[in-house]
Design a protein around this motif. Structure first.
Motif, PDB file in Angstrom:
ATOM      1  N   ARG A 134       0.835  -1.211   0.000  1.00 38.21           N
ATOM      2  CA  ARG A 134       0.000   0.000   0.000  1.00 38.21           C
ATOM      3  C   ARG A 134       0.864   1.252   0.000  1.00 38.21           C
ATOM      4  NH1 ARG A 134      -4.132  -2.054   4.379  1.00 38.21           N
ATOM      5  NH2 ARG A 134      -5.589  -3.179   3.056  1.00 38.21           N
ATOM      6  N   TRP A 135       1.940   1.214   0.783  1.00 40.06           N
ATOM      7  CA  TRP A 135       2.817   2.383   0.879  1.00 40.06           C
ATOM      8  C   TRP A 135       3.453   2.687  -0.471  1.00 40.06           C
ATOM      9  CZ3 TRP A 135       3.827   6.239   4.187  1.00 40.06           C
ATOM     10  CH2 TRP A 135       4.951   7.013   3.927  1.00 40.06           C
ATOM     11  N   VAL A 136       3.953   1.656  -1.103  1.00 42.40           N
ATOM     12  CA  VAL A 136       4.611   1.860  -2.394  1.00 42.40           C
ATOM     13  C   VAL A 136       3.596   2.353  -3.423  1.00 42.40           C
ATOM     14  CG1 VAL A 136       5.784   0.702  -4.309  1.00 42.40           C
ATOM     15  CG2 VAL A 136       6.452   0.200  -1.947  1.00 42.40           C
ATOM     16  N   ALA A 137       2.420   1.736  -3.434  1.00 42.87           N
ATOM     17  CA  ALA A 137       1.402   2.143  -4.417  1.00 42.87           C
ATOM     18  C   ALA A 137       1.016   3.609  -4.228  1.00 42.87           C
ATOM     19  CB  ALA A 137       0.167   1.248  -4.291  1.00 42.87           C
ATOM     20  N   ALA A 138       1.002   4.065  -2.971  1.00 41.15           N
ATOM     21  CA  ALA A 138       0.559   5.433  -2.687  1.00 41.15           C
ATOM     22  C   ALA A 138       1.660   6.464  -2.888  1.00 41.15           C
ATOM     23  CB  ALA A 138       0.035   5.512  -1.249  1.00 41.15           C
ATOM     24  N   HIS A 139       2.935   6.055  -2.802  1.00 41.27           N
ATOM     25  CA  HIS A 139       4.022   7.038  -2.777  1.00 41.27           C
ATOM     26  C   HIS A 139       5.007   6.925  -3.922  1.00 41.27           C
ATOM     27  CE1 HIS A 139       2.568   6.982   1.409  1.00 41.27           C
ATOM     28  NE2 HIS A 139       2.842   8.261   1.368  1.00 41.27           N
ATOM     29  N   HIS A 140       4.885   5.875  -4.731  1.00 36.57           N
ATOM     30  CA  HIS A 140       5.847   5.689  -5.820  1.00 36.57           C
ATOM     31  C   HIS A 140       5.114   5.752  -7.155  1.00 36.57           C
ATOM     32  CE1 HIS A 140       9.250   4.214  -8.092  1.00 36.57           C
ATOM     33  NE2 HIS A 140       8.498   3.266  -8.601  1.00 36.57           N
ATOM     34  N   PRO A 141       5.432   6.741  -7.987  1.00 37.64           N
ATOM     35  CA  PRO A 141       4.672   6.934  -9.223  1.00 37.64           C
ATOM     36  C   PRO A 141       5.051   5.984 -10.357  1.00 37.64           C
ATOM     37  CG  PRO A 141       6.372   8.614  -9.020  1.00 37.64           C
ATOM     38  CD  PRO A 141       6.428   7.796  -7.760  1.00 37.64           C
ATOM     39  N   GLY A 142       6.224   5.373 -10.309  1.00 36.80           N
ATOM     40  CA  GLY A 142       6.699   4.550 -11.432  1.00 36.80           C
ATOM     41  C   GLY A 142       6.370   3.083 -11.250  1.00 36.80           C
ATOM     42  N   PRO A 143       6.816   2.261 -12.208  1.00 35.00           N
ATOM     43  CA  PRO A 143       6.623   0.820 -12.077  1.00 35.00           C
ATOM     44  C   PRO A 143       7.379   0.273 -10.863  1.00 35.00           C
ATOM     45  CG  PRO A 143       7.341   1.394 -14.308  1.00 35.00           C
ATOM     46  CD  PRO A 143       7.485   2.621 -13.467  1.00 35.00           C
ATOM     47  N   ALA A 144       6.781  -0.703 -10.181  1.00 35.75           N
ATOM     48  CA  ALA A 144       7.448  -1.350  -9.052  1.00 35.75           C
ATOM     49  C   ALA A 144       6.984  -2.793  -8.985  1.00 35.75           C
ATOM     50  CB  ALA A 144       7.126  -0.631  -7.746  1.00 35.75           C
ATOM     51  N   LEU A 145       7.936  -3.690  -8.775  1.00 38.65           N
ATOM     52  CA  LEU A 145       7.612  -5.095  -8.556  1.00 38.65           C
ATOM     53  C   LEU A 145       8.098  -5.467  -7.161  1.00 38.65           C
ATOM     54  CD1 LEU A 145       6.683  -7.915  -9.458  1.00 38.65           C
ATOM     55  CD2 LEU A 145       9.004  -8.285 -10.351  1.00 38.65           C
ATOM     56  N   LEU A 146       7.134  -5.755  -6.272  1.00 41.56           N
ATOM     57  CA  LEU A 146       7.461  -6.190  -4.910  1.00 41.56           C
ATOM     58  C   LEU A 146       7.348  -7.706  -4.907  1.00 41.56           C
ATOM     59  CD1 LEU A 146       7.059  -3.165  -4.602  1.00 41.56           C
ATOM     60  CD2 LEU A 146       5.781  -3.590  -2.502  1.00 41.56           C
ATOM     61  N   HIS A 147       8.475  -8.363  -5.011  1.00 48.10           N
ATOM     62  CA  HIS A 147       8.471  -9.809  -5.216  1.00 48.10           C
ATOM     63  C   HIS A 147       8.888 -10.543  -3.940  1.00 48.10           C
ATOM     64  CE1 HIS A 147       8.630 -13.461  -7.713  1.00 48.10           C
ATOM     65  NE2 HIS A 147       9.598 -13.811  -6.882  1.00 48.10           N
ATOM     66  N   VAL A 148       8.004 -11.415  -3.482  1.00 47.43           N
ATOM     67  CA  VAL A 148       8.263 -12.164  -2.251  1.00 47.43           C
ATOM     68  C   VAL A 148       8.954 -13.486  -2.577  1.00 47.43           C
ATOM     69  CG1 VAL A 148       7.222 -13.249  -0.234  1.00 47.43           C
ATOM     70  CG2 VAL A 148       6.260 -11.124  -1.138  1.00 47.43           C
ATOM     71  N   VAL A 149      10.072 -13.707  -1.909  1.00 48.91           N
ATOM     72  CA  VAL A 149      10.841 -14.941  -2.073  1.00 48.91           C
ATOM     73  C   VAL A 149      10.499 -15.890  -0.926  1.00 48.91           C
ATOM     74  CG1 VAL A 149      13.190 -15.882  -2.049  1.00 48.91           C
ATOM     75  CG2 VAL A 149      12.711 -13.744  -3.264  1.00 48.91           C
ATOM     76  N   ASP A 150      10.386 -17.167  -1.240  1.00 52.79           N
ATOM     77  CA  ASP A 150      10.174 -18.184  -0.206  1.00 52.79           C
ATOM     78  C   ASP A 150      11.455 -18.300   0.623  1.00 52.79           C
ATOM     79  OD1 ASP A 150       9.975 -20.445   1.327  1.00 52.79           O
ATOM     80  OD2 ASP A 150       9.428 -21.788  -0.309  1.00 52.79           O
ATOM     81  N   PRO A 151      11.385 -17.939   1.924  1.00 53.25           N
ATOM     82  CA  PRO A 151      12.622 -17.887   2.708  1.00 53.25           C
ATOM     83  C   PRO A 151      13.234 -19.258   2.972  1.00 53.25           C
ATOM     84  CG  PRO A 151      10.720 -17.481   4.109  1.00 53.25           C
ATOM     85  CD  PRO A 151      10.210 -17.528   2.695  1.00 53.25           C
ATOM     86  N   VAL A 152      12.451 -20.300   2.843  1.00 49.83           N
ATOM     87  CA  VAL A 152      12.995 -21.632   3.108  1.00 49.83           C
ATOM     88  C   VAL A 152      14.024 -22.019   2.046  1.00 49.83           C
ATOM     89  CG1 VAL A 152      12.430 -24.089   3.249  1.00 49.83           C
ATOM     90  CG2 VAL A 152      10.971 -22.400   4.374  1.00 49.83           C
TER      91      VAL A 152
END
Ligand SMILES: [Mg+2]
Length: 174
Positions: A134-152
């Motif tokens: 939500r923070w990134v969507a509200a404050h960053h105007p450009g493309p963004a990929l928030l990619h979650v890695v499996d920590p295991v």
């Protein structure tokens, strides 16, 4: 406009292991344990080249801070990278009532957006949550990929493939 990639360490470059991880690693010769941090032995030295091949400017976004450049980057064949600084948690404005809206936000989310300054970015992390998105969507105007890695199992080829597919459509920059 250059593309950035913000890189977490724990759970991304250093997998936490577990049943599948152990099954995979049991048959590999154990690397010599590092005298300072035995976790380094879990980092795959080939990850550096895979990350560089993405063609993004890499930035450490990890509590390892500068230590990532000292002990991890050489092991991965990475040059010294910029380091996202962890904010001073004692600074007075951390108690600002406006920050209540940021509950659940990781410490690095706001610094990432500030560092990106509108440039397209990938954020690779094992702990990205709804508040971060939500923070990134509200404050960053450009493309963004928030990619979650499996920590295991840590960063894998499927993660890299998803990133390549996403950033293909982004502006390549000057
Ligand atoms: Mg992590």
């Amino acid at each position: 406009m250059s593309r950035l990639l913000f890189l977490d360490v724990d759970g991304v470059l250093i997998p936490f292991g577990g049943p599948s991880g152990h099954r995979h690693r049991t048959f590999l010769p154990a690397p010599p344990p590092d005298a300072d941090n035995p976790l380094l032995a879990r980092a795959d030295p080939a990850q550096g080249a895979r990350l560089l091949a993405l063609g993004c400017e890499l930035v450490w976004a990890t509590t390892w801070g500068e230590e990532a450049n000292v002990s991890l980057a050489p092991r991965l064949g990475l040059p010294p990278l910029p380091v996202l600084d962890e904010p001073d948690r004692d600074e007075p404005d951390r108690d600002d009532p406006d920050r209540g809206a940021q509950a659940g936000l990781q410490w690095k989310t706001e610094p990432i957006v500030l560092h990106a300054a509108g440039r397209p970015f990938v954020w690779l992390d094992d702990e990205i949550g709804v508040a971060d998105r939500r923070w990134v969507a509200a404050h960053h105007p450009g493309p963004a990929l928030l990619h979650v890695v499996d920590p295991v199992r840590g960063l894998g080829e499927d993660d890299l493939g998803a990133i390549r597919a996403e950033i293909r459509g982004w502006p390549a920059g000057p």
